[in-house]
Design a protein around this motif. Sequence first.
Motif, short mmCIF file in Angstrom:
data_model
loop_
_atom_site.label_atom_id
_atom_site.label_comp_id
_atom_site.label_asym_id
_atom_site.label_seq_id
_atom_site.Cartn_x
_atom_site.Cartn_y
_atom_site.Cartn_z
N PRO A 32 0.85 -1.19 0.00
CA PRO A 32 0.00 0.00 0.00
C PRO A 32 0.89 1.24 0.00
CG PRO A 32 0.02 -1.04 2.18
CD PRO A 32 0.80 -1.94 1.26
N ARG A 38 2.92 8.99 -1.51
CA ARG A 38 2.86 7.87 -2.48
C ARG A 38 4.08 6.94 -2.38
NH1 ARG A 38 -0.89 10.70 -7.13
NH2 ARG A 38 -2.39 11.32 -5.58
N ARG A 307 -4.89 -1.50 -10.68
CA ARG A 307 -4.01 -0.34 -10.51
C ARG A 307 -4.19 0.23 -9.11
NH1 ARG A 307 -6.69 4.18 -14.41
NH2 ARG A 307 -5.27 5.53 -13.23
N TYR A 308 -3.30 1.14 -8.73
CA TYR A 308 -3.42 1.75 -7.42
C TYR A 308 -4.63 2.68 -7.38
CZ TYR A 308 0.87 0.12 -5.22
OH TYR A 308 1.82 -0.65 -4.62
N LEU A 319 -3.27 4.26 -0.70
CA LEU A 319 -3.55 3.73 -2.04
C LEU A 319 -3.22 2.24 -2.04
CD1 LEU A 319 -1.89 6.78 -3.67
CD2 LEU A 319 -4.17 5.99 -4.40
N LYS A 321 -3.08 -1.40 -4.47
CA LYS A 321 -3.16 -1.94 -5.84
C LYS A 321 -4.24 -3.01 -5.87
CE LYS A 321 -0.58 -2.89 -9.93
NZ LYS A 321 0.74 -3.02 -10.56
#
Lengths: 452, 452
Positions: A32, A38, A307-308, A319, A321
Amino acid sequence: MKYPNKILLEEDEIPTQWYNIAADLSVPMPPPLHPGTREPATGEDFAPLFPKALIEQEMTTERFVDIPGEVLDVYKLWRPTPLFRARRLEKLLDTPAKIFYKYEGVSPAGSHKPNTAVPQVYYNAMEGVKKLTTETGAGQWGSSLAFACAQFGLECEVWQVAASYRAKPYRKTMMEIWGGKVHPSPSKVTEYGRGLLQQDEDHPGSLGIAISEAVSEAVSDDNTRYALGSVLNHVLMHQTIIGEEALLQMAKIGETPDILVGCTGGGSNFGGLAFPFMREKFKGKMYPTVRCVEPSACPTLTKGEYRYDFGDTAGMTPLMKMHTLGHNFIPEPIHAGGLRYHGMAPLVSHIYELGLVEAISIAQKECFAAGVMFAKTEGIVPAPEPTHAIAAAIREALNCKETGEEKTILTALCGHGHLDMSSYEKYLLGEMQDLDLDQNAIQEALEGVPVI
Amino acid sequence: MKYPNKILLEEDEIPTQWYNIAADLSVPMPPPLHPGTREPATGEDFAPLFPKALIEQEMTTERFVDIPGEVLDVYKLWRPTPLFRARRLEKLLDTPAKIFYKYEGVSPAGSHKPNTAVPQVYYNAMEGVKKLTTETGAGQWGSSLAFACAQFGLECEVWQVAASYRAKPYRKTMMEIWGGKVHPSPSKVTEYGRGLLQQDEDHPGSLGIAISEAVSEAVSDDNTRYALGSVLNHVLMHQTIIGEEALLQMAKIGETPDILVGCTGGGSNFGGLAFPFMREKFKGKMYPTVRCVEPSACPTLTKGEYRYDFGDTAGMTPLMKMHTLGHNFIPEPIHAGGLRYHGMAPLVSHIYELGLVEAISIAQKECFAAGVMFAKTEGIVPAPEPTHAIAAAIREALNCKETGEEKTILTALCGHGHLDMSSYEKYLLGEMQDLDLDQNAIQEALEGVPVI
């Protein structure tokens, strides 16, 4: 071998460990990411949301995790759950297949959700947390958390998707009986909710929005944490108690499944049943096909992108995936409320990418028809969510009728439909429609997903 | 002795005979009387209503009656039911007493009612009957009969008390899922119903009225019969499967009850649990106190008169000697719909007159408080009806706390409350009231009872 309809286990046969499938995957899961930087999220990033013990479980590489005695004590209010052979359904279908279902509707809240609610509340209580917040869609998860909080003396505050809050007043009352406090979401309690209500005072809400509200309330108070009912690794791990029991029960009668089918919303019911059987498959002890079944109106695995994306609508969570329809995607108001989530558990998404499981989608009218057929033969009125798995099992059993194969089909009936009667009423009146998925809506929602 | 929370039986341990307590009573029961001639009713008098096999069971003097294999096959969808030790409730009450409850809510319809619905439909099917009619109050019985009819391919037509039809739409849907056809009562389908609707188009209905409608429909067609969910001897006998299982379960853990408490509406749940234990008491094997618990707003045993009365409001059924508030008595709209019947099973009335059982009444707010306490500790949200028994069990357990006695208390949790949430909502909002019984209303209703 002659065996009964219900394959039971005694209380002292309850498995004492959960299974962490991540330990058995050749390719590690993508981590994550912190929603701001990010960068891969650390345990500290999760600390405002979850107690340390659950963060450890989220990231653990251990294959098995011990179930605490206090959790087992509460599990024993309804576990072990029965495994049924659906002989009357088989007879109606005139199929050579054997259909088994593991029934989780015997829990106090009526679904598999208390399997994770109880340990989540326990670990929070051990670390001195006084209150838990959460979201709920159909109400199964909110009531499970309220029940679990009553067992360990924690407060429980639930944001229920407004459309569901209005359509399912019984679920709200159930939460209140166990001491829960329930808000419709969007609510006036949070800034995010107030903003949405200003735009539309009759806002129907969504799971993503309710998560944002529950999370914002949790992070604003030191004694409060947040609890999630699906999607995360530790949640799926807690649910493996279902599959571990089912393994023991199938072994008792000398059966092994040729195919497992499970309905997938966030992924916890599916993972809970399937992961222990997949471990046995990894070991070469059995070779079941493993199939996810999702609603064709919210087909995250079959039509979403891998996708994230954020777990919530406001973009407050890390975030992850996963297969996603976009965190702004508002699914059609189908009746299987528990399957209306824009994403899929990262762990389920990962094993799907690895080719370890299959996925199909089914439209809701076929599912409700399967639910009614099941009720008429096996008695139990299923929740709308597991009717997807039942419909898939019936498809498979009818295939066997054509081919003559005597397949052994295993599924999880993850909850009863006692509080979902208004959906059945619509179906019986012929007022239910199969909602076409709006590809443009997916595309639009995916445009809002960060490119990473 | 250390034993689990749930005492289970395997399917092959299901008792294969029902118990007929009438065979063990020193004084025979007063016979039912023909409503016209007022002479003792014969089997022929009942023939337009019931199949021969059930009429025989109604009048049998045999101590035990075999359960047909086809009935056992359906029972096995949910039986044997679990017996629970309520350890978490005991702990909260800080009582030295042991509380056990036999849980019948695991049946498809969610109560004990399918125990008699299944054999009733079976015997009708064996004699070529195509359709069954019945009445239902809270909806438990109607849904049980609809479920049972689905098992043997009979049509099912249900008259649901209008107030309940409007307040509990979920129960109606449940009946429809199993293929039942549901009318609000009074209905436009029968002459009697049309007459009442002419007087009051919003007539709330009553069980007595709904019985009249269902009976009139049954007698008007050769292929149709009527089914009653409580009150009659054969119904109470079918329910003894509860007590027979509980006897085996208590024996497994070496416990014997000091006191049995059961809620009484028509008497079938109470009789089902208590009669097998009373047989053991007659034999000198145990000495439990046996106590009926009724709502103080409909106290047939504690405030009704023991005399011949009709089972229905229109006076179409045979006269039965029973405790009655008068067949015209309309009970207050309390939330335990299943306990709102003007009479009490003749068999329960008879053994009460013989001094073999006690009776008390409890007002509904104490019952709902007990229900919430039970849900918070044991998990299960009880139906309003068994909260009366739970309230009585809690009173007894608190007495034990004062006296230090370690009594063993046994009760039947005859159903879950998943479809009764609106009643709990009223209770939680503080909007529920204890309805004072109007003595004048009883007196007035009793004036309409024939003097025999």
